[in-house]
Design an enzyme around this catalytic site. Structure first.
Site, PDB file in Angstrom:
ATOM      1  N   CYS A  86     -17.460 -26.837 -23.672  1.00 53.93           N
ATOM      2  CA  CYS A  86     -18.065 -28.026 -23.056  1.00 53.93           C
ATOM      3  C   CYS A  86     -19.332 -27.616 -22.294  1.00 53.93           C
ATOM      4  CB  CYS A  86     -17.052 -28.760 -22.178  1.00 53.93           C
ATOM      5  SG  CYS A  86     -17.580 -30.447 -21.775  1.00 53.93           S
ATOM      6  N   HIS A 189     -13.174 -30.131 -25.929  1.00 53.25           N
ATOM      7  CA  HIS A 189     -12.217 -29.366 -25.129  1.00 53.25           C
ATOM      8  C   HIS A 189     -11.019 -28.993 -25.998  1.00 53.25           C
ATOM      9  CE1 HIS A 189     -13.732 -29.680 -20.983  1.00 53.25           C
ATOM     10  NE2 HIS A 189     -14.248 -30.836 -21.366  1.00 53.25           N
ATOM     11  N   GLU A 191      -8.513 -27.234 -25.187  1.00 56.43           N
ATOM     12  CA  GLU A 191      -7.285 -27.278 -24.380  1.00 56.43           C
ATOM     13  C   GLU A 191      -6.771 -28.701 -24.180  1.00 56.43           C
ATOM     14  OE1 GLU A 191     -10.474 -27.934 -21.287  1.00 56.43           O
ATOM     15  OE2 GLU A 191     -10.287 -26.856 -23.192  1.00 56.43           O
TER      16      GLU A 191
END
Length: 217
Positions: A86, A189, A191
């Protein structure tokens, strides 16, 4: 895989670090350190530059932590496999126009610009979007029909197409992932991207491990 890979998540108060650490622990058994310690960065097998927030603030934090020169040595001289996520991906480039024109790390040629409000699309771009693969690369060879990843950003990268692994469509086609030598960037992202995100991280670590094995052969 032999001994555990040393993974350094660069700590500069600008990351979604806990969820990233949890995601990495899901995909493999690594020795993870969240640190800005120069020695640990230089000894790392893999460096991860997370990022949430504003570009100028992030660069200022990196300066305050005195890690700019050591990061440059690790990434550009030692060729340590590195992942920017990001804002961390945006920092890899020459500059950003966020708030005020600010120099980035300059590891990949390109600049970060504001997302124009095209077709009344909302900025920031928040939510799921599908990757459009720009070229065949081992990093995204796992993707089949489901190419959705989670994005949160108001700025995007403009760079030469030769560095672009994937784009996404949001009004215009914008850069979603890049690679230059040992450096990878993901605008999304991983995650927060559920199954696909975990596989993307696993793919990155496999790629980093193969580079390490090749370079030490």
């Amino acid at each position: 895989m032999g001994s555990k890979l040393n993974v350094v998540i660069v700590d500069y108060d600008k990351g979604n670090i806990k969820s990233l650490e949890n995601a990495i622990n899901h995909v493999g058994d690594f020795d993870i350190k969240i640190t800005a310690d120069s020695d640990l960065i230089l000894r790392a097998d893999i460096i991860i530059l997370p990022g949430v927030g504003a570009f100028p603030d992030a660069m200022q934090k990196l300066k305050e932590r005195n890690v700019l020169s050591v990061l440059h040595e690790a990434v550009m001289t030692n060729k340590t496999p590195t992942l920017g996520i990001c804002l961390g991906m945006q920092l890899l480039f020459d500059s950003s126009e966020e708030k005020v024109l600010t120099d980035g790390l300059g590891w990949i040629p390109g600049k970060v610009v504001h997302m124009e409000t095209l077709s009344n699309l909302r900025v920031p771009h928040i939510g799921w979007n599908s990757l459009i693969l720009n070229k065949h690369d081992v990093l995204f060879s796992f993707l089949d029909h489901d190419k959705d990843f989670y994005f949160v950003h108001s700025f995007y990268v403009k760079c030469d197409d030769s560095y672009v692994l994937a784009k996404f469509q949001y009004g215009d086609a914008m850069v979603a992932a890049v690679r230059k030598d040992n450096i990878v960037g993901m605008q999304f992202h991983p995650e927060k991207s559920q199954k696909n995100g975990l596989i993307a991280l696993r793919s990155f670590f496999d790629w980093a491990q193969s580079r390490k094995s090749t370079h030490h052969a």
